[in-house]
Design a protein around this motif. Structure first.
Motif, mmCIF file in Angstrom:
data_model
loop_
_atom_site.group_PDB
_atom_site.id
_atom_site.type_symbol
_atom_site.label_atom_id
_atom_site.label_comp_id
_atom_site.label_asym_id
_atom_site.label_seq_id
_atom_site.Cartn_x
_atom_site.Cartn_y
_atom_site.Cartn_z
ATOM 1 N N VAL A 44 0.800 -1.224 0.000
ATOM 2 C CA VAL A 44 0.000 0.000 0.000
ATOM 3 C C VAL A 44 0.837 1.281 0.000
ATOM 4 O O VAL A 44 0.321 2.337 -0.332
ATOM 5 C CB VAL A 44 -0.995 0.029 1.177
ATOM 6 C CG1 VAL A 44 -2.019 -1.083 1.044
ATOM 7 C CG2 VAL A 44 -0.282 -0.070 2.508
ATOM 8 N N ASP A 45 2.106 1.203 0.358
ATOM 9 C CA ASP A 45 2.913 2.425 0.375
ATOM 10 C C ASP A 45 3.846 2.520 -0.832
ATOM 11 O O ASP A 45 4.833 3.235 -0.812
ATOM 12 C CB ASP A 45 3.703 2.522 1.684
ATOM 13 C CG ASP A 45 4.727 1.415 1.836
ATOM 14 O OD1 ASP A 45 4.634 0.428 1.092
ATOM 15 O OD2 ASP A 45 5.597 1.537 2.709
ATOM 16 N N THR A 46 3.518 1.797 -1.877
ATOM 17 C CA THR A 46 4.335 1.758 -3.091
ATOM 18 C C THR A 46 3.464 2.103 -4.289
ATOM 19 O O THR A 46 2.283 1.764 -4.322
ATOM 20 C CB THR A 46 4.915 0.335 -3.259
ATOM 21 O OG1 THR A 46 5.655 0.007 -2.080
ATOM 22 C CG2 THR A 46 5.813 0.234 -4.460
ATOM 23 N N ASP B 293 4.918 -1.645 -7.659
ATOM 24 C CA ASP B 293 4.328 -2.881 -7.156
ATOM 25 C C ASP B 293 4.212 -3.921 -8.273
ATOM 26 O O ASP B 293 4.551 -5.097 -8.090
ATOM 27 C CB ASP B 293 2.952 -2.584 -6.544
ATOM 28 C CG ASP B 293 2.375 -3.767 -5.817
ATOM 29 O OD1 ASP B 293 3.086 -4.375 -5.002
ATOM 30 O OD2 ASP B 293 1.189 -4.084 -6.060
ATOM 31 N N ALA B 294 3.776 -3.492 -9.446
ATOM 32 C CA ALA B 294 3.657 -4.406 -10.599
ATOM 33 C C ALA B 294 5.025 -4.944 -10.990
ATOM 34 O O ALA B 294 5.178 -6.140 -11.278
ATOM 35 C CB ALA B 294 3.004 -3.684 -11.769
ATOM 36 N N TYR C 1 7.651 -5.294 -9.064
ATOM 37 C CA TYR C 1 8.066 -6.218 -8.011
ATOM 38 C C TYR C 1 7.438 -7.595 -8.246
ATOM 39 O O TYR C 1 8.129 -8.625 -8.225
ATOM 40 C CB TYR C 1 7.658 -5.657 -6.647
ATOM 41 C CG TYR C 1 7.797 -6.623 -5.505
ATOM 42 C CD1 TYR C 1 9.045 -6.958 -4.992
ATOM 43 C CD2 TYR C 1 6.675 -7.214 -4.933
ATOM 44 C CE1 TYR C 1 9.165 -7.851 -3.943
ATOM 45 C CE2 TYR C 1 6.788 -8.110 -3.882
ATOM 46 C CZ TYR C 1 8.039 -8.412 -3.393
ATOM 47 O OH TYR C 1 8.157 -9.303 -2.364
ATOM 48 N N HIS C 2 6.141 -7.622 -8.499
ATOM 49 C CA HIS C 2 5.465 -8.901 -8.713
ATOM 50 C C HIS C 2 5.915 -9.582 -10.013
ATOM 51 O O HIS C 2 6.022 -10.810 -10.067
ATOM 52 C CB HIS C 2 3.947 -8.718 -8.659
ATOM 53 C CG HIS C 2 3.459 -8.541 -7.254
ATOM 54 N ND1 HIS C 2 3.262 -7.311 -6.695
ATOM 55 C CD2 HIS C 2 3.184 -9.442 -6.298
ATOM 56 C CE1 HIS C 2 2.867 -7.456 -5.449
ATOM 57 N NE2 HIS C 2 2.812 -8.739 -5.175
ATOM 58 N N ASP C 3 6.196 -8.796 -11.033
ATOM 59 C CA ASP C 3 6.735 -9.368 -12.272
ATOM 60 C C ASP C 3 8.080 -10.044 -12.010
ATOM 61 O O ASP C 3 8.346 -11.144 -12.508
ATOM 62 C CB ASP C 3 6.907 -8.297 -13.349
ATOM 63 C CG ASP C 3 5.579 -7.844 -13.946
ATOM 64 O OD1 ASP C 3 4.571 -8.568 -13.794
ATOM 65 O OD2 ASP C 3 5.558 -6.752 -14.559
ATOM 66 N N ARG C 4 8.919 -9.375 -11.234
ATOM 67 C CA ARG C 4 10.236 -9.950 -10.920
ATOM 68 C C ARG C 4 10.100 -11.236 -10.115
ATOM 69 O O ARG C 4 10.844 -12.190 -10.329
ATOM 70 C CB ARG C 4 11.097 -8.936 -10.182
ATOM 71 C CG ARG C 4 11.489 -7.781 -11.113
ATOM 72 C CD ARG C 4 12.543 -6.949 -10.550
ATOM 73 N NE ARG C 4 13.740 -7.788 -10.431
ATOM 74 C CZ ARG C 4 14.927 -7.334 -10.101
ATOM 75 N NH1 ARG C 4 15.093 -6.058 -9.887
ATOM 76 N NH2 ARG C 4 15.945 -8.126 -9.997
ATOM 77 N N LEU C 5 9.149 -11.250 -9.182
ATOM 78 C CA LEU C 5 8.920 -12.473 -8.410
ATOM 79 C C LEU C 5 8.495 -13.618 -9.319
ATOM 80 O O LEU C 5 8.967 -14.747 -9.173
ATOM 81 C CB LEU C 5 7.841 -12.253 -7.338
ATOM 82 C CG LEU C 5 8.256 -11.526 -6.079
ATOM 83 C CD1 LEU C 5 7.048 -11.341 -5.161
ATOM 84 C CD2 LEU C 5 9.362 -12.262 -5.342
ATOM 85 N N ARG C 6 7.589 -13.330 -10.246
ATOM 86 C CA ARG C 6 7.111 -14.372 -11.159
ATOM 87 C C ARG C 6 8.228 -14.910 -12.045
ATOM 88 O O ARG C 6 8.194 -16.073 -12.454
ATOM 89 C CB ARG C 6 5.965 -13.833 -12.017
ATOM 90 C CG ARG C 6 4.630 -13.838 -11.297
ATOM 91 C CD ARG C 6 3.497 -13.503 -12.233
ATOM 92 N NE ARG C 6 3.454 -12.098 -12.601
ATOM 93 C CZ ARG C 6 2.895 -11.141 -11.869
ATOM 94 N NH1 ARG C 6 2.344 -11.430 -10.717
ATOM 95 N NH2 ARG C 6 2.900 -9.900 -12.290
ATOM 96 N N CYS C 7 9.217 -14.099 -12.342
ATOM 97 C CA CYS C 7 10.332 -14.529 -13.202
ATOM 98 C C CYS C 7 11.372 -15.356 -12.448
ATOM 99 O O CYS C 7 12.209 -16.014 -13.082
ATOM 100 C CB CYS C 7 11.007 -13.311 -13.821
ATOM 101 S SG CYS C 7 9.976 -12.481 -15.047
#
Length: 83
Positions: free
Chosen positions: A4-6, A11-12, A14-20
């Motif tokens: 919530v503070d990003t 945020d997108a 960050y989640h893209d990097r996690l998925r990769c």
């Protein structure tokens, strides 16, 4: 779960990097984060209770991470001011 503070863009990304990341790298990252949370919590407890011995620190950390009921089941006595 979004942060919530990003910004939405960060945020997108960050989640893209996690998925990769390969699964083993995600697990390693999660373990490092978990350890960092424990270390920060323990540092806070030590600062508030400088005279606490190892057992008291473990009890207070259990309260912080898992709650009073769980800590009481694990250790028996839990200090009334443990948070």
């Amino acid at each position: 779960m979004s942060i919530v503070d990003t910004s939405p863009q960060a945020d997108a990304r960050y989640h893209d990097r996690l998925r990769c990341m390969p699964p083993e790298k995600r697990i390693e990252a999660a373990m490092r984060l978990s350890q960092a949370v424990r270390e920060l919590a323990l540092a806070s407890i030590r600062a508030r209770h400088p005279g606490a011995d190892g057992q008291e620190l473990r009890v207070r950390l259990a309260v912080r991470l898992y709650g009073h009921d769980c800590a009481r089941r694990l250790f028996g006595h839990v200090p009334a001011d443990a948070t």
